[in-house]
Design a protein around this motif. Structure first.
Motif, PDB file in Angstrom:
ATOM      1  N   UNK A  72       0.729  -1.158   0.089  1.00 29.06           N
ATOM      2  CA  UNK A  72       0.108  -0.068  -0.020  1.00 29.06           C
ATOM      3  C   UNK A  72       0.822   1.188  -0.106  1.00 29.06           C
ATOM      4  N   UNK A  73       1.852   1.035   0.771  1.00 26.44           N
ATOM      5  CA  UNK A  73       2.684   2.468   0.872  1.00 26.44           C
ATOM      6  C   UNK A  73       3.470   2.385  -0.544  1.00 26.44           C
ATOM      7  N   UNK A  74       3.746   1.645  -1.061  1.00 24.53           N
ATOM      8  CA  UNK A  74       4.534   1.668  -2.354  1.00 24.53           C
ATOM      9  C   UNK A  74       3.774   1.895  -3.496  1.00 24.53           C
ATOM     10  N   UNK A  75       2.444   1.816  -3.160  1.00 24.33           N
ATOM     11  CA  UNK A  75       1.432   2.101  -4.273  1.00 24.33           C
ATOM     12  C   UNK A  75       1.415   3.972  -4.020  1.00 24.33           C
ATOM     13  N   UNK A  76       1.182   4.211  -2.881  1.00 24.25           N
ATOM     14  CA  UNK A  76       1.144   5.711  -2.520  1.00 24.25           C
ATOM     15  C   UNK A  76       2.315   6.557  -3.115  1.00 24.25           C
ATOM     16  N   UNK A  77       3.336   6.007  -2.800  1.00 27.05           N
ATOM     17  CA  UNK A  77       4.785   6.527  -3.514  1.00 27.05           C
ATOM     18  C   UNK A  77       4.730   6.639  -4.987  1.00 27.05           C
TER      19      UNK A  77
END
Length: 204
Positions: A60-65
């Motif tokens: 999820x964090x990777x998607x946001x970044x």
């Protein structure tokens, strides 16, 4: 925090709850957060922890970044040497003590991470105590990022629909220079589907 401990959700839930309670006691006892704006609703924080709304997954964090989420601040609260060795792209090194007094953006989304999850959970509490609402921590820390983003194991026995999601995770991994691997049985299919479902559920 060891990788084995990270893979046992019950242990991490207990550690997160301890971090919240410990943070609450620190505020009552005279933590620097008493001098900042904001209030502490321990009951609400306990509800958030219980419903696992306090953290994000590495995917999820990777998607946001990757998607350049507006006003996203990723805070690495590990030691300088650890940050220099490796850190999540776009992260800023911030000592845990600094979180109690650093300038904040009330409209921003903050994600904290550490080697494991406990210190990041404490940082999460400090930001919540200062009145921030859109705050999360990476429960599995750097190890989760390495496992799920840089070296994800993608089950081969997926349905056609799940395969589309798996391909998305693989593409995300390659975006960050990762090496996704197809495996026969090393990763339980339900666990992989749960990771994808969590990302979908938050509307990324």
């Amino acid at each position: 925090m060891t990788v084995d401990a990270r893979r046992r959700p019950g242990i991490e839930r207990a550690l997160a709850i301890v971090a919240v309670v410990g943070g609450a006691l620190a505020v009552v006892a005279g933590s620097p957060t008493r001098a900042t704006r904001g209030s502490v609703d321990v009951t609400e924080l306990a509800r958030i922890v219980e419903h696992e709304e306090d953290h994000v997954t590495a995917v999820e964090l990777a998607t946001w970044i990757r998607d350049d989420k507006p006003r996203l601040h990723v805070l690495d609260i590990r030691a300088d040497s650890e940050f220099a060795d490796f850190h999540i792209p776009g992260a800023t090194r911030v000592p845990l003590a600094e979180i109690a007094r650093m300038p904040l953006d009330s409209a921003a989304t903050y994600v904290l991470y550490s080697e494991g999850g406990t210190h990041a959970a404490q940082g999460w509490f400090l930001l919540r105590a200062r009145g921030m609402k859109d705050v999360f921590f990476l429960r599995g820390g750097v190890a989760e990022w390495l496992d799920e983003v840089m070296n994800p194991q993608i089950p081969a026995n997926l349905s056609r629909e799940a395969r589309v999601d798996a391909d998305s995770v693989a593409a995300l991994s390659r975006y960050f220079g990762g090496v996704p691997r197809r495996v026969d049985s090393a990763v339980p299919v339900p666990a992989f589907k749960a990771t994808v479902a969590r990302v979908r559920g938050r509307g990324c």
